[in-house]
Every structure is written in structure tokens, then in C-alpha cells.
Design a protein around this motif. Sequence first.
Motif, mmCIF file in Angstrom:
data_model
loop_
_atom_site.group_PDB
_atom_site.id
_atom_site.type_symbol
_atom_site.label_atom_id
_atom_site.label_comp_id
_atom_site.label_asym_id
_atom_site.label_seq_id
_atom_site.Cartn_x
_atom_site.Cartn_y
_atom_site.Cartn_z
ATOM 1 N N LEU A 165 0.806 -1.214 0.000
ATOM 2 C CA LEU A 165 0.000 0.000 0.000
ATOM 3 C C LEU A 165 0.845 1.272 0.000
ATOM 4 O O LEU A 165 0.450 2.281 -0.593
ATOM 5 C CB LEU A 165 -0.919 0.001 1.234
ATOM 6 C CG LEU A 165 -1.801 1.234 1.441
ATOM 7 C CD1 LEU A 165 -2.789 1.387 0.287
ATOM 8 C CD2 LEU A 165 -2.540 1.153 2.772
ATOM 9 N N ARG A 166 2.008 1.234 0.635
ATOM 10 C CA ARG A 166 2.767 2.466 0.886
ATOM 11 C C ARG A 166 3.036 3.308 -0.373
ATOM 12 O O ARG A 166 2.859 4.541 -0.333
ATOM 13 C CB ARG A 166 4.076 2.132 1.598
ATOM 14 C CG ARG A 166 4.761 3.369 2.184
ATOM 15 C CD ARG A 166 6.020 2.989 2.937
ATOM 16 N NE ARG A 166 5.737 2.227 4.124
ATOM 17 C CZ ARG A 166 5.353 2.742 5.292
ATOM 18 N NH1 ARG A 166 5.182 4.054 5.378
ATOM 19 N NH2 ARG A 166 5.136 1.983 6.322
ATOM 20 N N PRO A 167 3.434 2.728 -1.499
ATOM 21 C CA PRO A 167 3.679 3.577 -2.685
ATOM 22 C C PRO A 167 2.425 4.313 -3.178
ATOM 23 O O PRO A 167 2.535 5.348 -3.834
ATOM 24 C CB PRO A 167 4.171 2.572 -3.742
ATOM 25 C CG PRO A 167 4.679 1.406 -2.965
ATOM 26 C CD PRO A 167 3.789 1.323 -1.762
ATOM 27 N N ARG A 168 1.259 3.778 -2.875
ATOM 28 C CA ARG A 168 0.007 4.398 -3.338
ATOM 29 C C ARG A 168 -0.631 5.284 -2.261
ATOM 30 O O ARG A 168 -1.693 5.877 -2.487
ATOM 31 C CB ARG A 168 -1.003 3.300 -3.713
ATOM 32 C CG ARG A 168 -0.501 2.290 -4.719
ATOM 33 C CD ARG A 168 -0.272 2.914 -6.085
ATOM 34 N NE ARG A 168 -1.479 3.504 -6.635
ATOM 35 C CZ ARG A 168 -2.424 2.793 -7.281
ATOM 36 N NH1 ARG A 168 -2.290 1.488 -7.436
ATOM 37 N NH2 ARG A 168 -3.473 3.408 -7.778
ATOM 38 N N LEU A 169 0.048 5.372 -1.104
ATOM 39 C CA LEU A 169 -0.560 6.066 0.030
ATOM 40 C C LEU A 169 -0.854 7.539 -0.237
ATOM 41 O O LEU A 169 -1.954 8.011 0.074
ATOM 42 C CB LEU A 169 0.334 5.905 1.269
ATOM 43 C CG LEU A 169 -0.317 6.062 2.640
ATOM 44 C CD1 LEU A 169 -1.499 5.115 2.806
ATOM 45 C CD2 LEU A 169 0.710 5.800 3.742
#
Length: 482
Positions: free
Chosen positions: A114-118
Motif C-alpha cells: 500500500l505504501r507507494p500508493r498512500l
Amino acid sequence: MRFEEISLSQVSEITWEIPRTDGMLVPGLVFASREIMEDIVRDQALRQVMNVAHLPGILYRSIGMPDIHWGYGFPIGGVAAMDVADGVISPGGVGYDINCGVRLLRSNLETPTLRPRLPELVAALHREVPSGVGSRGAVRLTPPEMDKVLTGGSRWAVSRGNATGEDVEFTESGGRLPGADPGAVSDVAKKRGLDQLGTLGAGNHFLEIDEVEEVFFPEAAAAYGLFQGQAVFFVHSGSRGLGYQVCDDYLDVMAAYTRKHALNVPDRQLACAHIGSDEGRRYLSGLAAAGNYAFANRQLLAHLVRETVERVLRLGPRDAGIRTVYDVGHNNAKFESHVVDGRRRDVLVHRKGATRAFPPGHPELPAAYRDVGQPVFIPGDMGRGSFVLAGAPGAMRQSFGSTCHGAGRRMSRTSARRSVRGKSVFAEMERRGVLVACTSRKTLSEEIPEAYKEVGAVVDVVDRAGIARKVARLRPLAVIKG
């Protein structure tokens, strides 16, 4: 320990008693470590615990949780149970934001993925979820539809396709408080609520994306669908302007009743009426209606979160797996059955900034949670994380099935704003690794982490007291505020 004229007797490492004095009908009982008590004594919360102990029909103790701080009438973090036959109901023991509460949504998403799209997701959630003072929701209620919300709660949302049967099952009281009467809600209150359904609001209300950082009680975590490294979503909101107006309307009614019947209360903010009186019954009907509005509000917010996450991440419902763990309120008064002085009694439990913590085996729990206890959510500040707990047997013996609802403020909003003058709260949160989206810089400055007690210390108190058992610690990834 003595604070001004308040005598405190330390009963154990984490419990303190305030002996009866000056008209108190029961002693006070406060759950706190010595370190937390040093914060508590800075304001008038302990005096309010004593004041509540004067209310007619109060049973056992006037109780303060470790997050206790000064509030209107009752302290925030206060619990009091009244005998249904001769006790009273006090709006000050519920609060202005009736049935304000927290919903936790779990997911199939893992943090590294999820982190890259956060950043993209946070921007979309901030755009799609209405927040801030005066925010308006996508739902425009007609007066007849408003009455359906006030009586149906979360179940009203099912009829619109905005909730599932599972959402309702995993909401406190099945998402609907009994006894609600739309006629007990003023036209002014209804008007305030017509366009606020599905809005987050301002102040300490929030939408938060967290990571399950550590699991302490694997059996309960598995029952709740939680696992280490998982992304979860917190929604904290309440009954908005409608609930505020219901409280305001009935404070006037209760003040007149208190004067007319010469009720002995030491603070006019504790204005009340006997539970069985016309005024008491009518307030309880309005309270239930506002509580149902709050349930419906959090349900619509949860639905918005689901839809937004699935759209932004291009995932179907099965892959996203966003499902309700539980939804529980912390500003309520509820009829319950408890053992008091060795015998079972019907009581009315006021919880002001306090949440239910029912233990394993309690009949009101969903079947899936009956072996491990009710999910309990203790949000901390936006920089240091939150906790999931499970209700424990000690809560029924010591606190009428109740525990704290958060970390608890240790700085006033004004003091918090002063402390950050010339500093960037956004930059500080970024340094902590937390993305923040906020409509108001003033609100953000009021909610700095330093304004709150350290949530880990607060949670340790209730865990050691046997009121609730730690299940998991959550680390904030992103916070959206009004």
C-alpha cells in the motif's frame, strides 16, 4: 496523595479511591498509574468525579478512567450507573456529541504494497470524505427519511445499499438503539442533521490509516481478522450538529426539572431528571434517536472509505477485503443488567468518553467474538499510534463493563495551539512518517501528539486492571482531519 481539598487513597498500583464526603452518595474510583495521576490532578476532573457521586440513585462508585479529563458536568472518561427505580439521567453524563464512537475496518491490504500508493489514496479520501466544520454529505434527507434514520440507525443504510448485514452484526447494539422517537428530536436538531449525514466533522474526529504493528493476543486478533503488517482504517465521528442540538435542548428541560424537584446536585451542569419521569423518558428517546443518527453516519463514512479505496487501488471488494471489525460508541447512556453488591440489578449506565468492554461469553456479543470478548478501540494521538483490546471479566466487576475511550487530553486546545507557534505540524508529522491531510491548520495544531497522554501508558492501566486485554498495537500511516 492530596490535591487541593481532594483526598486520594491509593488502593493498588493502578486504582485510587476518593472517600465519601460532603453529600457524596458513593465513593469515587479512578483507574490510573501514579504517573498518569500526576497529569489528572492538573485540572478539575477529580472534583467532577466527586460531583457525579451526588446524583440520586448512583450505585457502587463514581468512576474515572485513566484518560479522564475535565468535561461538561461529568468528566470525559467518566462512568456512572443509576438504579432504574430511583436514579436519574443527566445529559452531562452523555455529552454533546451523542454516540460519538469509533469504527475499525480491516482489509486484505499489506503495508509494503500500500505504501507507494498512500499519497494518492490519502488525497482521494480527503477529497471524497466530507470533513470540517459545516461540511455537507452527499445524502440529502427529506423529513420522512430523517425519521427513518433516527429509528433505524445502521439498518437504514442497509436499505440504501450502503451497508451489509455483516456491518450491522458487528456494530454495538446491532447498529440501532431501542426506544428512539423522532418526535423527541426538535425541528431545529433535525434541520441541522439534514445535510450532515456521512460527514466526519472537525475537532478530534478523524479518518486514519494504520498498520497492525504488533499482536499481543493472537486468538483475539484472529477472531477480529487482524494480522501483523495489515492496513486498517479507523473512523471516528458522531451525531454531528443533530446530537449537539438534542443535548442543548434537553439541558434546558433538565435544568427546569432539577429546580422544580429541588434535586441536590453540586454543579448546574449535572442537571438531570428521574429516569421514570416524563422528562427523563423523553430525553432517553431523543438520545436513542441521535445515537441512531451517529450509527448511520459512521456507516456511510465506512461505505465511502470502501468505495474510495477500491476505486483508487483498482481492486474488487473481495481483493480489498474491507470489512467492519466493530463499531462502538463512547458517549451513551444504556439500560443494562449488572451485579451490584452481590445481586443482579437493572441499571442505566452513563458512559461519557468511555466505551463498553464486555467480556467473553456476554450475550450481546456477536457469535464470532463470544470466545474472546468485545473489540475495544483506544485511539491514541496522531503520531504515536492506537490499540485494539478485548473486553475482560474485570470490567463487569469493577466498571460496569466499561473502559477508557482514548489517550485523554493533557493540554487544552488553546495551550496546544500556543505550543506550536512558528512550527510546522505538517513537517513534524512527516518526520514521524505520518501523512496528514487537514482542512484547518488550527485544528491540526490543537491535535498535536503532545496534547495527549501517552496511549501505551493508558492502555497498560486497563490491561493490568483486568478491564480489557491488549490485542494489537497500531501504527499510524496517514491521518485525515476536518
